[in-house]
Scaffold this active site. Structure first.
Site, short mmCIF file in Angstrom:
data_model
loop_
_atom_site.label_atom_id
_atom_site.label_comp_id
_atom_site.label_asym_id
_atom_site.label_seq_id
_atom_site.Cartn_x
_atom_site.Cartn_y
_atom_site.Cartn_z
N ASP A 1 -6.78 -0.09 2.19
CA ASP A 1 -7.53 -1.34 2.28
C ASP A 1 -9.02 -1.10 2.05
O ASP A 1 -9.72 -1.94 1.47
CB ASP A 1 -7.29 -2.00 3.63
CG ASP A 1 -5.92 -2.67 3.70
OD1 ASP A 1 -5.33 -2.92 2.63
OD2 ASP A 1 -5.45 -2.94 4.82
N HIS B 1 -6.93 3.45 4.73
CA HIS B 1 -7.71 3.97 3.61
C HIS B 1 -7.48 3.14 2.35
O HIS B 1 -8.40 2.89 1.56
CB HIS B 1 -7.36 5.44 3.37
CG HIS B 1 -8.49 6.22 2.80
ND1 HIS B 1 -8.53 6.59 1.49
CD2 HIS B 1 -9.64 6.66 3.37
CE1 HIS B 1 -9.66 7.24 1.27
NE2 HIS B 1 -10.34 7.31 2.39
N PRO C 1 5.74 -8.12 15.49
CA PRO C 1 5.70 -7.14 14.41
C PRO C 1 7.03 -7.04 13.69
O PRO C 1 8.08 -7.04 14.32
CB PRO C 1 5.33 -5.83 15.12
CG PRO C 1 5.64 -6.06 16.56
CD PRO C 1 5.45 -7.52 16.80
N SER D 1 0.83 -1.22 0.00
CA SER D 1 0.00 0.00 0.00
C SER D 1 0.86 1.26 0.00
O SER D 1 0.37 2.34 -0.30
CB SER D 1 -0.93 0.01 1.21
OG SER D 1 -0.17 -0.04 2.40
N HIS D 2 2.15 1.13 0.33
CA HIS D 2 3.02 2.29 0.35
C HIS D 2 4.28 2.08 -0.49
O HIS D 2 5.27 2.77 -0.32
CB HIS D 2 3.37 2.67 1.80
CG HIS D 2 2.18 3.17 2.53
ND1 HIS D 2 1.21 2.34 3.02
CD2 HIS D 2 1.75 4.44 2.78
CE1 HIS D 2 0.25 3.06 3.57
NE2 HIS D 2 0.54 4.33 3.44
N ALA E 1 4.88 4.80 4.66
CA ALA E 1 4.86 4.13 5.95
C ALA E 1 5.91 4.77 6.86
O ALA E 1 6.85 5.41 6.40
CB ALA E 1 5.19 2.66 5.74
N LEU E 2 5.74 4.58 8.16
CA LEU E 2 6.68 5.15 9.14
C LEU E 2 7.86 4.21 9.42
O LEU E 2 8.91 4.67 9.87
CB LEU E 2 5.95 5.41 10.46
CG LEU E 2 4.95 6.57 10.48
CD1 LEU E 2 4.09 6.50 11.73
CD2 LEU E 2 5.71 7.88 10.43
#
Ligand code: NDP
Length: 341
Positions: free
Chosen positions: A195, A193, A312, A53-54, A129-130
């Site tokens: 997804d 958003h 994670p 997504s990023h 993304a961060l």
């Protein structure tokens, strides 16, 4: 959309080639060499690690913002030390990652001198993304958190009659002795958003309590959420309050725009949002706490032993290893980027 399985696509591209192709596109759209390289590394890293997504999916948005003059790909950030540990950065309408990179020497100095760096960025476009920057800090031995008032009015907390927050992501990273850093990074909405858009495109229903329609009624129809409605924060009032804090610190404290101030400014077709973000980087070993990395390792081992086998960043590291061995799967968006049929 947020996850990718590197084991399936037959056509693959090396990481360096993908990054170079992104650099070319950004340069063509007017970004400087340095800015193009920083953004391309970020985008290609997201693609490689399966944060699709990023990844390359975002290149079109970067190009649209550059060619419309909405984001300045040649901005020279103004970096100011406002206290021994406190750095303010005015991104001058450029992108966030180069602005953070410009603060690198002052961040290093603050960490050496005081063990802490608070980095407040404003007037920057963050579209990614961060975790890439957070992972870097953790690999250097620091614990770090980051948050963005991400700028798209999309989240309606219970009680509000309209969207008041963005999907405001929050991220954390820590070094772990003898292992890759633990890193997490997620939006504070019930769903990202990206997804939501994917569910709408595929005609899928979303889970209960994901969002509301334009009249404020709960709905599982993603198109109704997109069409004048909004997402709920995750975790009820707790997610809403986390998002409230993110707006307060990443916009109020930094001097960047609150999400409610942003939306109307962007020209038609621009996809990035000019907002603010906050990074807090801490040397966890300072003051006689040298056991920190090994204690975190013991803690992580305990979690896995207790059944939390998926921590994670595990998924991203697995995707990264597969991409190093086999290359990055060539998706339709990569094919389009490369100008291939
Ligand atoms: P997800 O719901 O996909 O959650 C992502 C995080 O949770 C990752 O760190 C992931 O690790 C971890 N995770 C997921 N499942 C598990 C599990 N079962 N056990 C342990 N950890 C798990 O994130 P979102 O969809 O909310 O956000 C996706 C991305 O979108 C983020 O990177 C965020 O920064 C970005 N974003 C950016 C915005 C911007 O304006 N710039 C706005 C909103 C979001 P792993 O990496 O291993 O999968």
């Amino acid at each position: 959309m947020t996850s990718g399985d590197v084991g399936q696509a037959p056509d693959r591209i090396p990481f360096e080639d993908l990054a170079e192709a992104i650099v070319d596109r950004l340069r063509e759209a007017g970004a400087s060499e340095d800015v193009s390289r920083i953004l391309a590394l970020n985008c290609a890293s997201c693609e490689r690690d399966g944060t699709l997504s990023h990844g390359v999916f975002r290149v079109r948005g970067y190009l649209d913002s550059l060619t419309r003059g909405w984001a300045d790909g040649r901005a020279v950030p103004e970096v100011e030390s406002v206290g021994p540990s406190y750095i303010r950065v005015d991104g001058m309408g450029g992108f966030a990652q180069p602005a953070l990179a410009a603060a690198g020497p002052l961040i290093a100095e603050a960490l050496t001198e005081t063990g802490v760096a608070v980095v407040a960025l404003r007037d920057t476009h963050h579209f990614s993304a961060l975790w890439p920057e957070l992972e870097g800090f953790a690999r250097d031995g620091y614990a770090a958190i980051a948050m963005i008032a991400s700028g798209k009015l999309a989240v309606v907390p219970v009680g509000a009659d309209r969207a008041v927050f963005s999907t405001n992501p929050f991220g954390f990273a820590t070094p772990v002795d003898g292992a890759d850093p633990l890193v997490f990074d997620f939006s504070t909405s019930s769903m990202s958003h990206g997804d939501l858009q994917l569910a709408a495109a595929e005609g899928d229903q979303v889970p209960p309590h994901t969002g509301v329609d334009a009249e404020g009624a709960e709905t599982q129809d993603p198109r109704a959420i997109l069409d004048g409605g909004g997402l709920r924060p995750f975790g009820g009032h707790k997610g809403a309050l986390l998002s409230l804090m993110i707006e307060t610190l990443a916009a109020g404290l930094t001097g960047g725009s609150f999400t409610y101030e942003v939306d109307a400014e962007a020209p038609e077709g621009a996809h990035t949002f000019r907002t603010g973000q906050l990074y807090i980087v801490i040397d966890p070993s300072r003051g006689g706490n040298e056991a920190y990395p090994s204690r975190i390792r013991a803690f992580a081992d305990m979690l896995r032993d207790a059944g939390m086998s998926r921590l994670p960043a595990d998924r991203r590291y697995a995707n990264r290893a597969a991409a190093a061995a086999l290359g990055i799967p060539v998706t339709d968006v990569i094919r389009e980027l490369l100008g291939r049929e």
